[in-house]
Structure formats: C-alpha cells, structure tokens
Design a protein around this motif. Structure first.
Motif, mmCIF file in Angstrom:
data_model
loop_
_atom_site.group_PDB
_atom_site.id
_atom_site.type_symbol
_atom_site.label_atom_id
_atom_site.label_comp_id
_atom_site.label_asym_id
_atom_site.label_seq_id
_atom_site.Cartn_x
_atom_site.Cartn_y
_atom_site.Cartn_z
ATOM 1 N N SER A 46 0.947 -1.191 0.004
ATOM 2 C CA SER A 46 -0.063 -0.062 0.171
ATOM 3 C C SER A 46 0.785 1.186 -0.147
ATOM 4 O O SER A 46 0.655 2.081 -0.645
ATOM 5 N N THR A 64 -6.068 -0.900 -7.993
ATOM 6 C CA THR A 64 -7.207 -1.378 -7.090
ATOM 7 C C THR A 64 -7.230 -2.900 -7.439
ATOM 8 O O THR A 64 -7.677 -4.016 -6.716
ATOM 9 N N PHE A 67 -4.744 -4.829 -5.622
ATOM 10 C CA PHE A 67 -5.160 -5.085 -4.401
ATOM 11 C C PHE A 67 -6.581 -5.857 -3.946
ATOM 12 O O PHE A 67 -6.196 -6.961 -3.195
ATOM 13 N N SER A 249 -5.749 0.784 -0.707
ATOM 14 C CA SER A 249 -5.347 0.928 -2.222
ATOM 15 C C SER A 249 -5.160 2.393 -2.734
ATOM 16 O O SER A 249 -4.348 2.470 -3.046
#
Length: 418
Positions: A46, A64, A67, A249
């Motif tokens: 992150s 994203t 993530f 994210s």
C-alpha cells in the motif's frame, strides 16, 4: 477391533496430555509474531502503490485490481484451508504459510511490472488465508493460563498493529533507504525465516494433529433464526471493510494529493494512522457490550467520513489527517462490536460456518468497492471519486446505525443480550 480402539484412544489421550503439558508462553509469542508479520507484509505494498504507478505508468484501476487479488485469494485460502490445521496440526500449516509468504516477498522484490505484482499479491493472499485459521486457534490454545482472554485480544488487535507498522515502516524505507521496491520485501524474507524457525520449534497445540492432509472447505451458512440479526450486523462489516479497502489501495495516493507532497512516508503514515487509531479503539472498548461498541463505532465512522468530505471540499491536509484518525477509531470499534455480536448468533458447532459467511462479506466489501473506485478514478479523477465513495459509505453507515439501534432496542425489550 477392540485393540485398535484402545490404541486410538491412547493416542488421543497422549496428544491431549502433550497439549496440556506444552509450554504456552514461547509458542504464543511466536504465533503472535507470525500474525503481526503477515499483516505487516500485507500493508507494505500500500505504501508503494504510488511509486509503482509512477514507475510503470499504472492506472488507479490497475492498482485496485492488484489489491483486490489479495482479498480474493485470502478468502479462497481461508475457505479451502481454514480447518486444515485441525487435522494436520498448527505447526505444519503455519510453516507452509510462512514459506508461501517468503515466496510472495521474493516475487514482490523481483517485480518489474504488473504481472509479477499480481502474482505476488495472489501468493501472499493464499499464505494469509492458509494461516488465518491456524493462527486464530493457536492463539486461543496457547494463551497464558493466567490471562486466558489474551488470545482473543491478540487475534483482534494483531491485524491492525501489523497493518500500521507495515504502512509506516515501508514509508520510511521507501523515502530514506536504497532500492525502495525491493528492500522492504528482502527484510521481510529474513523476518519470516526467523519466525519459521520459531514455528518449527514450538509445541503443537491442536488436539487432533497428525490426522493427515485433508481439505474440508468451510461451509457458508447462516442459521435460519439468526438471519435477521445477521443482515443488520453485516451492514456494519460492509461499511468497515469498504473504508479499509479504499484506504489500503487509494488512501496513500489521496494523502499525497491533499498534502501536495512527494514524500512517500506520507502515504505509509496515512495507513498507519488509520490502523493505529483502530487498534487503540479496540483495546479501550474490549470489555464494552458488543452492540454498544458497534453503535459507537458507526458514530465514529460517520464522523470520520464527514470530516474526510470536509477535508476534500476544503483541500485541507490537516483536516484529512484528523479525519483519518477519527475514521480509524470508528473502524476499529465498529468491526470489534459487530464481529463479537455476530459470533454469538450460532452455537459452537456451527460457528465456523457463520464466520465463513462473515469473511465472505468482509473480503468482498474490501475488494469490490475499491476496484470500482479505482476504475471511476480513471474517468472522474481521484478527488471526485473519493467524494462519491465516502458519501456512499456514509449512507451505508447511517443505514447500519439505524438498524443496529433498532436491534438493540428489540433485544432490550426481549430481555436478552447480543
């Protein structure tokens, strides 16, 4: 046949006696370290996402998705292997998870583009999913006899402690140390290797250990009589983990934008602030009644989301940091209260099935909204997307708060407890 039965009984008795005699302290500390390290490693990327975006020209949507791959594979590992340590043993499952974690760190360190980044996140998610059930059980089994509640406390606070340390640690290394996209992961390989030695040497605590490799997927089931309360409480889980997914994210990117900074420590510190405030709230409210904790948490979430919207409107970095701290407090309290209330909805024999259902909603809430936010960021920009996202989550929080207050009132009228 009688001889076989006698032998089996003898083995079971010996295992139980061994578990009773096994020194708890060292094993408990080792498992606690594994929990914190795994959660720490999960938040390190992150702090690096902004750097990856700049280095490889990645869109917010791609970030994203990277993530979300982690969240999906954690869920898959948990549902497929969550009960494996009951038969195979805590030690071999934790050892296997640590080996997978080291492989994922090596993939991260060697990543030169989004392909290996996705692979690393997938392996990391599988490692965390594999370890989750074993860690939770081992911490309860090995908790010091003088402090039996410590196992549940470490289970609750360990993840947020790890996420916070990972965010700030990675931010420091990225900003001030050489090889920013490799050093954090190489250090974690060393840390995982040390804890692997500790896992190999710790006593086995599972009463049924030695039963062999047997995959029994978690059944996802909510008891019919509990579905009304489950629906109410799971709204809080959705709100909590939607916020968590966004911050893990896109949060660092948003912080750098508001602060108009190129200091990568800012991104990691934002994650650490959210997680640190969550940990503090969980420790302070550990003995507060579950639904009351959930209500307090939802109020904190609404206040924090309102402050985030104010910060975005004003373009104020100071307000954003205050908002993140308030949001983290609500995040920790809401999750603690709702999870504790949900855990009482099924008898012990079916608690695993209910827990699996909770995790499905938690990881879907962590991943799906974050991916949507990333895709919308490509179209509308980070600022406008963040405003829409926070407003939508605030709506879910308000609905959850009203429903939880009604549930608490009904429970009081019935004379029962959550």
């Amino acid at each position: 046949m009688a001889e076989t039965s006698k032998t089996t009984t003898g083995v079971t008795v010996r295992r139980a006696a061994h578990a009773a005699r096994a020194p708890r302290g060292s094993g408990f500390r080792v498992v606690g370290a594994v929990l914190v390290l795994l959660m720490l490693s999960s938040s390190v990327p992150s702090a690096l996402y902004v750097l990856y975006q700049q280095k490889w020209g990645l869109s917010s949507g791609t970030i994203t998705v990277v993530f979300a791959v982690y969240a999906v594979t954690v869920l898959a590992g948990l549902l497929l292997f969550g009960s494996l340590s009951d038969t195979l043993g805590r030690r071999p499952v934790l050892g296997g998870a640590l080996v997978l974690a080291m492989v994922s760190m090596a993939l991260f360190a060697g990543a030169g583009g989004p392909g290996l980044l996705l692979a690393a996140r997938a392996v990391q998610g599988l490692a965390v999913g594999l370890a989750t059930g074993a860690m939770g059980a081992a911490l309860l089994e090995m908790a010091p006899a003088s402090r039996p509640a410590l196992g549940a406390q470490v289970n609750s606070a360990g993840p947020t402690v790890g996420i916070g340390l990972g965010g700030i640690g990675a931010g420091l290394l990225v900003q001030f140390a050489p090889a920013p996209t490799a050093l954090s992961y190489l250090l974690l390989i060393g840390a995982f290797a040390v804890t692997l030695v500790g896992v190999v040497r710790m006593p086995e605590s599972a009463p049924g250990a030695g039963g062999g490799f047997r995959v029994v997927p978690h059944r996802i089931h909510v008891p019919a009589g509990a579905r009304g309360r489950f629906t109410v409480l799971v709204l809080t889980i959705i709100a909590v983990w939607s916020v968590g997914g966004f911050y893990l994210s896109l949060g660092p990117h948003l912080a750098l934008s508001l602060l108009e900074s190129t200091n990568y420590l800012v991104g990691g510190a934002t994650v650490a602030l959210l997680a640190g405030a969550a940990t503090a709230a969980q420790l302070m409210l550990g003995r507060t009644e579950a639904l009351r904790t959930a209500v307090l948490g939802l109020c904190g979430l609404l206040a924090g989301l309102g402050l985030v919207l104010l910060a975005l409107w004003l373009g104020s970095a100071a307000v954003f940091l205050v908002a993140t701290a308030v949001l983290g407090t609500g995040w920790g309290a809401a999750f603690l209260g709702s999870f504790r209330a949900l855990s009482t909805l099924a008898d012990p024999a079916h608690r695993g099935e209910l827990t699996a259902a909770v995790y499905v909603f938690a990881y879907l809430a962590m991943s799906v909204p974050a991916v949507l936010a990333g895709m919308l960021t490509n179209i509308h920009g980070l600022h406008r997307t963040s405003v829409g996202f926070m407003a939508a989550v605030a709506g879910v929080c308000a609905l959850a708060l009203l429903a939880t207050l009604r549930l608490a009132a009904r429970i009081r009228a019935e004379g029962s407890t959550a």
